[in-house]
Design an enzyme around this catalytic site. Structure first.
Site, short mmCIF file in Angstrom:
data_model
loop_
_atom_site.label_atom_id
_atom_site.label_comp_id
_atom_site.label_asym_id
_atom_site.label_seq_id
_atom_site.Cartn_x
_atom_site.Cartn_y
_atom_site.Cartn_z
CG ASP A 305 13.15 1.87 6.67
OD1 ASP A 305 14.03 2.63 6.23
OD2 ASP A 305 12.16 1.56 6.01
CE1 TYR A 389 4.93 3.16 1.69
CE2 TYR A 389 6.97 3.69 0.53
CZ TYR A 389 5.72 3.09 0.55
OH TYR A 389 5.27 2.44 -0.56
#
Length: 647
Positions: A305, A389
């Site tokens: 990420d 998320y």
């Protein structure tokens, strides 16, 4: 937004003048660096950028007086799709701004920008192939379709191996304000060329009904709000106990600097306590999230990420009274957008104090005297949203010299569509026609050690039953056995709760009054392990997750635990496992620790449609750094009252 009583804030706004070499890049500096690169004449009109970073090594040389005060070096990553070509560009800002060096980079490798992600989603909505796949599912209004451009690392089809590509996970809304992540469109996988923004193909793995159950997150979405909650006020009538000067913070014996980078987001520099150095640098350096489900819309999911998207562009603007409660100091931040313009994030970093319960206490029953001190902590935090998320990073400093990182996981679970009544082997059913797969979160942290000076060593400590009967007449004796980890090849370690395993970062220069090296103890209470087969993409792509702690010698060229450019990289070609092959000595060295904390996430229905916060922690605390409890000087909370704590 209305702020609760007592909630107030101050801010460090975007700067126009640099006050310290390690200050984060300002919007003006980012724009100036891009302008210098464009003026060089090598970049075309279809140039995209991935990141502007402060050259921290050069900044520290400025601090040491090796370069002129005010001189700044900025690293840019640019991709020109007309040539095509990509470069790392070193730019000097100051009296005579200019480009210093252009280093070629494989154009497939830089991270995905938000500009590219939006363009890829538009390309899908305009694609006849994509529209046809949706129509087979009864979806005809593509404007209500959400497409997340996902990194494809390790799963690039051979026929596209020379292209910079992405794939899309697809979600559907029934109306504009609908929560798309509760309605996965199963089986539809568009592949997009990010240079041309052409939809190369759309995989269709078969029609699965799209869930009809909504998942609103706004107040009242599931009925009336709960009643009976009375106001809870955080009030500091005399103001906070910390002081802020630019990006420098002082609090209860702690001194440090707040930083921000494109790749890592929040960074802390030069942490010292009571006049003694502890850490040179601390940050969440990488995040790797593999999904453990072979379904068509999940098997590719394994994301770096930070390395593939960047924490900076994903950073939230924090709201007073919601994200942060009480007397707050905010730091604004800036990053380089994909189009080459600086983007500002207001209130990106929150600084505040919190009561933390009892610090220490003893009730002397014989004398009827109780001594108690309350703990207060200083928290420096930020939040990043990675599509579905949300992650919060909370660095806490304590009055006894302890440092903790708490990572808060919330937001929405990534979901797959399923047939009604289908067996779910690799996740949990959370809604009709919806399952959420088992997955993992690995957080690769970077701690540049400076325990009582720049030269440290790493020692592992384990509990061991006494093996010499002469020292164990009653069979109950246990020793703590210390094992120095003297070179890099031996400093790839795993936790072991059964032996209370932890690590000491010892000073190579100072001792306490007991003749021990002064030290800090590193504890990793939250870890997990990979389960993927060794030959799998997940096992080969992020080797750093196979250990819980790595240690290397500080090197400006070794910045990111998972490698400099993980996007479309050859699995395992770069990163800490490669650097360790040099097997440099760690005995009295400038150490960099790479702890890996994480969570094995087997979902619960109670985490749908949004997750209550899960927590992952790291602890770095004094271990013989002091000769006694350093918090003996904390004021008595009952001072000025007739009874303890005013009761």
């Amino acid at each position: 937004m209305h702020n609760p009583p007592g909630s107030v804030s101050t801010r460090v706004h975007a700067r126009r003048a640099r006050t310290h070499p390690l200050d984060p890049l300002s919007p003006a500096e980012i724009d100036a660096a891009v302008a210098v690169a464009r003026a060089d004449g090598r970049l075309g009109e279809r140039t995209r950028f991935w990141g502007a970073v402060l050259d921290e090594h050069f900044a520290r040389e400025v601090m040491a007086g090796l370069h002129a005060a005010g001189e700044v070096r900025v690293g840019l990553v640019a991709m020109d799709h007309d040539l095509p070509g990509a470069w790392e560009i070193d730019v000097r800002l100051g009296a005579e701004p200019r480009c210093l060096e252009w280093r070629p980079v494989d154009i497939r490798r830089p991270g995905i920008t938000s500009t590219e992600a939006r363009a890829a989603a538009r390309a899908c909505r305009e694609s006849p192939l994509f529209r046809e796949a949706l129509a087979r599912r009864g979806i005809h209004d593509v404007s209500l379709t959400v497409i997340d451009a996902e990194s494809i690392g390790g799963f690039v089809p051979e026929k596209y191996k020379d292209r910079r590509i992405t794939w899309g996970s697809v979600w559907h809304r029934v109306q504009e304000d609908d929560n798309a992540y509760v309605r996965p469109v199963q089986g539809v996988i568009p592949l997009i060329d990010m240079a041309t923004m052409e939809v190369l193909e759309v995989e269709d793995h078969g029609v699965v009904p799209v869930s009809e159950e909504p998942g609103p997150l706004s107040a009242g979405g599931f009925g009336p709000d709960r009643e009976g909650l009375k106001p809870l006020e955080v009030v500091q009538p005399e103001g906070p106990s910390y002081t802020v000067d630019g990006h420098r913070v002082s609090w209860q014996g702690w001194e440090f600097r707040v930083g921000f980078t494109h790749r890592e987001g929040l960074v802390l520099y030069d942490l010292g306590f009571l006049g003694r150095s502890v850490l040179k640098r601390a940050a969440c350096n990488e995040m790797y999230v593999p999904y453990l489900d072979p379904s068509s819309t999940q098997f590719r999911k394994n994301f770096f990420d930070w390395g593939e998207y960047g924490a900076g562009p994903l950073t939230n603007s924090l709201a007073l009274g919601c994200d942060c409660l009480g007397v707050i100091h905010y730091f604004d931040a800036a990053y380089l957008g994909g189009d080459g313009a600086a983007e500002e994030v207001s209130q990106a970093i929150c600084l505040h104090e919190e009561d933390d319960g009892i610090l220490w206490k003893h009730n002397d029953l014989r004398r009827g005297v109780s001594e108690v001190r309350r703990s207060r902590r200083l928290i420096i935090s930020s939040f990043q949203t990675v599509a579905n998320y949300d992650y919060g990073f909370y660095w806490s400093l304590y009055q006894d010299g302890r440092i903790e990182l708490e990572i808060k996981l919330t937001g929405m679970l990534s979901a797959s569509g399923i047939e009604e009544g289908a067996e779910v082997r690799h996740g949990r059913v959370v809604s009709p026609n919806v399952q959420t797969p088992t997955h993992q979160h690995y957080f690769g942290l970077r701690l540049d050690a400076a325990v009582d000076g720049p030269l440290n060593r790493l020692v592992e400590e384990n509990a061991q039953a006494e093996d010499d009967p002469r020292h164990d007449p009653y069979g109950n004796a246990v020793r703590m056995v210390r094992t120095p980890l003297l070179s890099e090849s031996g400093a790839a370690r795993r936790t072991n709760p059964a032996t209370s395993r932890h690590w000491r970062v010892e000073s190579a220069q100072r001792q306490n009054r007991y003749g021990e090296p002064t030290a800090y103890r590193l504890q990793l209470p939250n870890t997990t392990r990979p389960f993927a087969r060794p030959e799998s993409v997940m096992a080969r792509r992020a080797p750093f997750v196979h250990q819980h702690l790595w240690a290397t010698v500080s090197d400006p060229a070794e910045q990111y635990v998972g490698g400099q450019y993980p996007n479309q990289a050859e699995p395992g070609e770069d990163g800490v496992q490669v650097w360790q092959r040099k097997d440099r000595s760690l005995d009295g060295a400038e150490l960099v620790l790479w702890p890996v904390v994480g969570s094995h996430h087997f979902p619960r229905p109670e985490q749908w449609p949004v997750m209550p916060v899960d927590r992952v922690r790291l602890v770095f605390e004094p271990d013989g750094f002091f000769d006694r409890n350093p918090a003996m000087d904390i004021p008595d909370p009952s001072a000025g009252t007739d009874h303890c704590c005013g009761s």
